[in-house]
Enzyme design. Structure first.
Site, PDB file in Angstrom:
ATOM      1  N   CYS A   1      47.489  64.007  75.248  1.00  0.00           N
ATOM      2  CA  CYS A   1      47.044  63.439  76.529  1.00  0.00           C
ATOM      3  C   CYS A   1      46.119  62.232  76.288  1.00  0.00           C
ATOM      4  O   CYS A   1      46.591  61.210  75.819  1.00  0.00           O
ATOM      5  CB  CYS A   1      46.391  64.526  77.366  1.00  0.00           C
ATOM      6  SG  CYS A   1      46.264  64.110  79.115  1.00  0.00           S
TER       7      CYS A   1
ATOM      8  N   HIS B   1      50.164  69.445  77.152  1.00  0.00           N
ATOM      9  CA  HIS B   1      49.080  70.157  76.452  1.00  0.00           C
ATOM     10  C   HIS B   1      49.583  71.456  75.804  1.00  0.00           C
ATOM     11  O   HIS B   1      49.428  72.528  76.391  1.00  0.00           O
ATOM     12  CB  HIS B   1      47.977  70.507  77.442  1.00  0.00           C
ATOM     13  CG  HIS B   1      47.169  69.345  77.886  1.00  0.00           C
ATOM     14  ND1 HIS B   1      46.002  68.963  77.270  1.00  0.00           N
ATOM     15  CD2 HIS B   1      47.355  68.475  78.893  1.00  0.00           C
ATOM     16  CE1 HIS B   1      45.505  67.895  77.880  1.00  0.00           C
ATOM     17  NE2 HIS B   1      46.307  67.576  78.875  1.00  0.00           N
TER      18      HIS B   1
ATOM     19  N   GLU C   1      48.265  73.179  73.495  1.00  0.00           N
ATOM     20  CA  GLU C   1      47.169  74.110  73.191  1.00  0.00           C
ATOM     21  C   GLU C   1      46.902  75.083  74.341  1.00  0.00           C
ATOM     22  O   GLU C   1      46.310  76.126  74.146  1.00  0.00           O
ATOM     23  CB  GLU C   1      45.898  73.322  72.834  1.00  0.00           C
ATOM     24  CG  GLU C   1      45.109  72.713  73.998  1.00  0.00           C
ATOM     25  CD  GLU C   1      45.697  71.404  74.543  1.00  0.00           C
ATOM     26  OE1 GLU C   1      46.830  71.055  74.160  1.00  0.00           O
ATOM     27  OE2 GLU C   1      45.011  70.748  75.358  1.00  0.00           O
TER      28      GLU C   1
END
Lengths: 232, 78
Positions: free
Chosen positions: A85, A202, A204
């Site tokens: 990002c 994302h 994660e």
């Protein structure tokens, strides 16, 4: 594998990355933007957020943080670097990746889970079968990837397009599945060598099953396995 | 100190979402003669620097040459 997760003033996803890495059994520690020593890290992650308030352009100021000189050197030596990002935006500003990320064509901040198709690429961070569809959240206002026609040809020809936004069944029009207007539906690219990887979604955030989905795990485990093999 | 005015705009061919929205909004307001609207940035810079140095500042930080053009105007003393 031990990851260094860079914290700029205004980063806000560094804890998610460290949590994901530690949950998967890897080492992970924070690296302050003023630090100039990356000794002991096997890979570097530039996390999401709003570094330096996104002033001037997203990533434009962060790119000149003291730590970035070291990240550039680390990448040039072949060290694995992933920008997520805002981290992706910083990598383009630092010229570690080509192109730029413009404001979403809808003028809306987008925060939702999207389907992504894994492409056949040189990316060292991802070892999923090309054509695999993963669902990963995006959370951005400037994810509208753009580059000139020559660069796009180069990205396609060299296996540098890693991820494309797609329809839920994995199909793609190559122009129109992106929620943000991104050129050629591009969600993530890597450099020619494949060690530098930038993506808007994302991974994660979808590693720990407590959040309901684990599609992000391969984005971290492939590199760990690769590093373990290299270490022999 | 010299005073510079810098205009940063998207390169031709780069889609400008805020500009396109303003363009549509003006037409919706009844301004039928409206053509293209492009929105950029205006920077006032005071510096003990010549135009070559200001150009370098633009290339490095103030503009992104991948997507943006800029124009520098020297407007006297600050």
């Amino acid at each position: 594998m031990r990851l260094g997760v860079v914290v700029f003033p205004g980063s806000n996803c560094e804890q998610d990355v460290v949590h994901a890495a530690r949950f998967l059994g890897f080492g992970a520690d924070y690296v302050w933007h003023g630090d100039t020593d990356l000794t002991g890290f096997d890979g570097i992650v530039l996390p999401g957020g709003f570094s330096y308030g996104d002033y001037i352009r997203c990533g434009a100021v962060a790119r000149f943080s003291p730590v970035m000189n070291e990240v550039i050197r680390f990448a040039e030596r072949g060290g694995p670097v992933m920008g997520i990002c805002n981290g992706f935006q910083i990598l383009t500003e630092a010229h570690l990746l080509p192109g730029a990320l413009l404001r979403n064509d809808t003028l809306k901040f987008i925060c939702r889970e999207v389907p992504l198709r894994v492409e056949d690429s040189a990316c060292q961070w991802l070892a999923l079968e090309p054509g695999t569809v993963v669902r990963v959240p995006v959370n951005h206002n400037e994810g509208n990837f753009i580059c000139d026609a020559e660069t796009l040809e180069h990205l396609r020809g060299n296996g540098q397009v890693v991820l494309r936004y797609c329809e839920p069944d994995g199909s793609s029009s190559h122009d129109g599945s992106a929620p943000n207007g991104a050129l050629d539906d591009i969600a993530g690219i890597c450099n020619e060598r494949g060690n530098v990887f930038g993506l808007m979604p994302h991974p994660e955030r979808v590693c720990d099953p407590v959040v309901g989905r684990t599609d992000g795990q391969p984005f971290f485990t492939a590199m760990a396995q690769r590093l373990a093999e290299v270490a022999g | 100190m010299a005073l510079y005015e810098i205009f940063v705009t998207y390169k031709k061919g780069i889609f400008d979402p805020p500009g396109a929205t303003a363009e549509r909004a003006l037409r919706n307001l009844g301004y039928e003669g409206v053509g293209s609207v492009r929105i950029g940035k205006f920077i006032q810079l005071e510096a003990d620097a010549d135009e070559v140095a200001v150009r370098e500042m633009c290339d490095k930080l103030l503009a992104n040459p991948v997507i943006e053009d800029y124009r520098i105007e020297s407007v006297g003393e600050a």
